[in-house]
Design an enzyme around this catalytic site. Structure first.
Site, PDB file in Angstrom:
ATOM      1  N   ASP A   4      42.526  75.947   1.523  1.00  0.00           N
ATOM      2  CA  ASP A   4      42.349  76.924   2.607  1.00  0.00           C
ATOM      3  C   ASP A   4      41.279  76.457   3.592  1.00  0.00           C
ATOM      4  OD1 ASP A   4      42.745  79.300   3.969  1.00  0.00           O
ATOM      5  OD2 ASP A   4      42.552  80.571   2.190  1.00  0.00           O
ATOM      6  N   ASP A  24      49.328  84.676   6.985  1.00  0.00           N
ATOM      7  CA  ASP A  24      48.861  85.709   6.060  1.00  0.00           C
ATOM      8  C   ASP A  24      49.730  86.945   6.157  1.00  0.00           C
ATOM      9  OD1 ASP A  24      46.847  84.476   4.774  1.00  0.00           O
ATOM     10  OD2 ASP A  24      45.226  85.301   5.979  1.00  0.00           O
TER      11      ASP A  24
HETATM   12  C1  DGJ Z   1      43.372  83.202   3.574  1.00  0.00           C
HETATM   13  C2  DGJ Z   1      44.697  82.842   3.011  1.00  0.00           C
HETATM   14  O1  DGJ Z   1      45.635  82.707   4.011  1.00  0.00           O
HETATM   15  C3  DGJ Z   1      45.092  83.893   1.973  1.00  0.00           C
HETATM   16  O2  DGJ Z   1      46.378  83.626   1.495  1.00  0.00           O
HETATM   17  C4  DGJ Z   1      44.089  83.888   0.879  1.00  0.00           C
HETATM   18  O3  DGJ Z   1      44.126  82.665   0.196  1.00  0.00           O
HETATM   19  C5  DGJ Z   1      42.713  84.153   1.437  1.00  0.00           C
HETATM   20  N1  DGJ Z   1      42.395  83.256   2.514  1.00  0.00           N
HETATM   21  C6  DGJ Z   1      41.698  84.021   0.368  1.00  0.00           C
HETATM   22  O4  DGJ Z   1      40.422  84.117   0.844  1.00  0.00           O
END
Ligand code: DGJ
Length: 729
Positions: A472, A537
């Site tokens: 991430d 997301d």
């Molecule tokens: C952003 C990501 O896109 C989510 O899927 C998740 O992993 C969160 N970060 C976790 O902090």
């Protein structure tokens, strides 16, 4: 000038003055006369066989007349546009040695051809199928050397890259090194992508007018608003037809791409890395290499996308094993890591046919929420007193792979790492950058910081049976200065690539997902070393229909993480039936992101059937051609994947709005074999197909009839999807 080819050929007497690269229905004809940098005579649909004489005639035919008040010699636009020619658009190279050597004139010193599938010579013309052309050039006065590499892949996708070297003792401050490709005058409509967090890759169109349509990414990451593929096409081009020329910058740091039309009647698409002031200062013999630029021509956006997809699929590192159906626990538990609950989730997932389990954010030291812990990549002893062993063993014992979340480039000020090394935070000096999601960025370009992260990640990956890393990156880089405060985005991006490469080297078979606040790192630079992207997301299927559609302009479905989330979406708050959520996700790399304890028995049973359906079709979905039908009504998206041999397909009719007419008329399919007969059957899971059922359901038709006459659209409610299985009869 010397010419080298990988395959032994009859010694060539004439120097190479033109190169015709042609493969996958595309031709690139380059003029190299008089030792000048390669200039594009034609980039577009294949020219067929071209003789040396024809190449010369075509080159002449492309020369513009001199018109009043322009320079006396027609401007010759090279892949690296040079100002000295009279080109007054964006130059390819900008930089100086204390104000000098800013307008170079390069002369070619070497031309090398590396042909994948044979080459031929006719006088000064070298014809090559798929292959690479490398041109080395020098400017003796400016003391700069330049290398341009041009590669045509078997699918007709072009890759280009430039490298500049400083040949003098005095340093050279580089501002920009970009390449540009001309697009014909008939193309004057721009399409590129924009977007934001939770709604990545939204299309935008505008006319190409005099001036520049400039897209700059200054976020230190690719960005949720990245242009992704910046295309210029004939007005009105669609998925099925209309010529279109597009460019993608394969880089995950700052970058730019543009389309430019000059008043002198020339127009280009160009791109490169965006360098910050002082970021690249070349000492003697030091070189800067720009990122790969990818250029794709197509008659229609589907053909353009297909050239990207086929090229990606031909790479040795492309994931070829069936993409494991995944559960990611993020939206099920967030930071609440409770072993029993996580094991229960694993049990339920395994029972549905899930093959990979990913433990998301929250497992490492001090990470009880998003304010602390980043940078300390050791298992939290309070939450995981026995380490991750109990969950890893449980998951692998159920026959699933285990995956783990990291955010290696980030650091919270509330972490042991930041307390010990506050100077490792990227900053301009004297102050810290503004926080974003409570976090800062770690200067991975510093060897000690890099070693810290590599060491801690290695220890975790060695301790447990981990097959997958969700990587991430949750903030833009702001004030990202490194030692002494000089900009560090370029260095940071390369350090991240190095870290990924090193982990892949240390752990053969390890897969990495590129995630960045959802889909803010989707580019072919990161995809050289990762195996899928997290599209967004936002898992709301209504938005995902659009996001998948446009992310597929660059990437094939197997690289798109696509999950089934809970009924009420966590990002938009909208409620959707399982059939819409699952019928949308099955086209990508399928996963679940839902607290399965809250699923009813009926929903679990349907989910199991969707997973079965995906597994049945995933070979087709992950190897076939993506087809998007130009809408007959804006309330409905029709798309599908057709097997390369046209033997079968899976299509979707997604109702994304309400029309002023009901029922809608007939829809047509595309990409099928017109001479073949197909059985077309709706998927029965979840009962959507029973709504507004038309008479033809379950019929057999010729491919031609399906593509020309079409079938009556079912009268489904909004925000539903009907899937059609299409099998050769
Ligand atoms: C952003 C990501 O896109 C989510 O899927 C998740 O992993 C969160 N970060 C976790 O902090």
């Amino acid at each position: 000038m010397t010419t080298t080819t990988s395959a032994p050929t009859t010694p060539a007497i004439d120097p190479v003055t033109a190169v015709h690269l042609t493969a996958g229905g595309v031709s690139l004809l380059l003029d190299l006369t008089d030792g000048r940098l390669p200039s594009v005579v034609h980039w577009g649909a294949a020219l067929g066989a071209v003789t040396g004489q024809e190449a010369r005639a075509l080159t002449d035919a492309a020369v513009p007349p001199v018109v009043a008040n322009e320079v006396d010699v027609p401007v010759r636009l090279a892949l690296l546009p040079e100002h000295h020619t009279g080109w007054v658009g964006r130059p390819g190279l900008s930089g100086s040695r204390q104000g000098r050597d800013w307008s170079p004139l390069f002369t070619v010193v070497d031309v090398a051809l590396d042909a994948v599938d044979g080459s031929a010579r006719d006088g000064g013309l070298a014809t090559v199928g798929a292959g690479t052309l490398t041109v080395d050039a020098r400017d003796e006065v400016a003391a700069l050397s330049l290398r341009i590499e041009v590669e045509l892949g078997g699918s007709g996708l072009l890759r280009l890259r430039a490298t500049v070297t400083n040949d003098a003792d005095e340093p050279y401050d580089l501002g920009e090194l970009s390449l540009a490709l001309p697009v014909p005058a008939r193309a004057h409509e721009i399409l590129d992508l924009a977007g934001r967090w939770g709604l990545e890759r939204t299309p935008q169109r505008r006319p190409l007018v005099v001036g520049q349509h400039l897209r700059e990414g200054r976020k230190g990451r690719t960005g949720s608003d990245a242009a992704t593929v910046l295309s210029v096409g004939v007005p009105g081009f669609g998925f099925a037809r209309g010529e279109v020329w597009g460019l993608h910058v394969g880089f995950s740091g700052d970058h730019r791409s543009w389309a430019e039309r000059t008043s002198a009647g020339l127009q280009v698409v160009g791109g490169g890395e965006l360098l910050l002031p002082g970021e690249v200062r070349l000492a003697r013999d030091e070189a800067y290499q720009g990122p790969w630029l990818y250029a794709s021509y197509g008659d229609g956006l589907d053909e353009q996308a297909q050239r990207f997809h086929r090229w990606l699929r031909a790479r040795p590192q492309h994931p070829r094993s069936p993409r494991p159906v995944t559960i990611n626990v993020w939206e099920a538990v967030y930071f609440d890591h409770d072993l029993d609950r996580l094991k229960d989730l694993a049990d339920r997932a395994a029972a549905l046919g899930v093959e990979r389990y990913v433990l998301d954010d929250g497992w490492f030291q001090g990470r009880r929420d998003d304010t602390a812990g980043l940078g300390d990549w050791v298992v939290d002893a309070d939450v995981w007193p026995d380490g991750l062993g109990p969950i890893v063993d449980h998951v692998t014992g159920l026959g699933m792979e285990f995956g783990l979340w990291f955010e290696p480039e980030m650091v919270n000020e509330d972490s042991d790492l930041a307390r010990a090394h506050p100077e490792w935070i990227l900053q301009t000096g004297g102050r810290l950058p503004v926080r974003s999601r409570n976090q800062q960025v770690l200067d991975l370009g510093r060897p000690e910081a890099y070693e810290h992260v590599l060491g801690q990640m290695t220890a975790v990956l060695e301790a447990y049976d981990i097959a997958y890393v969700k990587w991430d990156h949750n903030r833009d880089l702001v004030d990202a200065g490194t030692v002494g405060g000089v900009p560090g985005v370029h260095r940071q991006t390369l350090a991240t690539y190095r870290l990924m490469d090193e982990l892949k080297r240390r752990f053969p078979g390890l897969e990495i997902e590129s995630c960045s606040s959802g889909g803010a790192r989707v580019d072919l630079g990161v995809l050289e070393r990762t195996d899928r992207v997290w599209v967004s997301d936002c898992i709301d299927p209504l938005d995902r229909q659009q996001m998948m559609r446009w992310t597929e302009q660059l990437l094939p479905p197997e690289l798109l993480g696509a999950h089934v989330a809970s009924g009420r979406n966590h990002t938009t708050g909208r409620m959707h039936d399982l059939a819409f959520r699952a019928g949308t996700a099955v086209f990508g790399h399928l996963g679940i992101e839902w607290d399965l304890r809250l699923a009813t028995d009926d929903e679990s049973d349907q989910l199991r059937q969707w997973i079965e359906l995906h597994r049945r079709h995933r070979e087709l979905l992950h190897s076939g051609d993506v087809v998007r039908v130009d809408e007959h009504d804006p309330s409905m998206l029709v798309h599908g994947v057709v097997a390369e041999d046209r033997s079968e397909a899976l299509f979707a009719l997604a109702t994304v709005g309400r029309s002023e007419i009901a029922p809608l008329g007939r829809f047509t399919l595309r990409g099928l074999d017109p001479e073949r007969r197909y059985v077309v059957e709706p998927v029965a899971i979840g009962g959507v197909a029973d709504e507004g059922r038309p008479h033809w359901y379950g019929g057999t038709f010729s491919g031609r009839a399906l593509m020309v006459a079409g079938l009556q659209t079912p009268a489904t409610r909004p925000e539903q999807v009907v899937l059609l299985e299409v099998r050769g009869a």
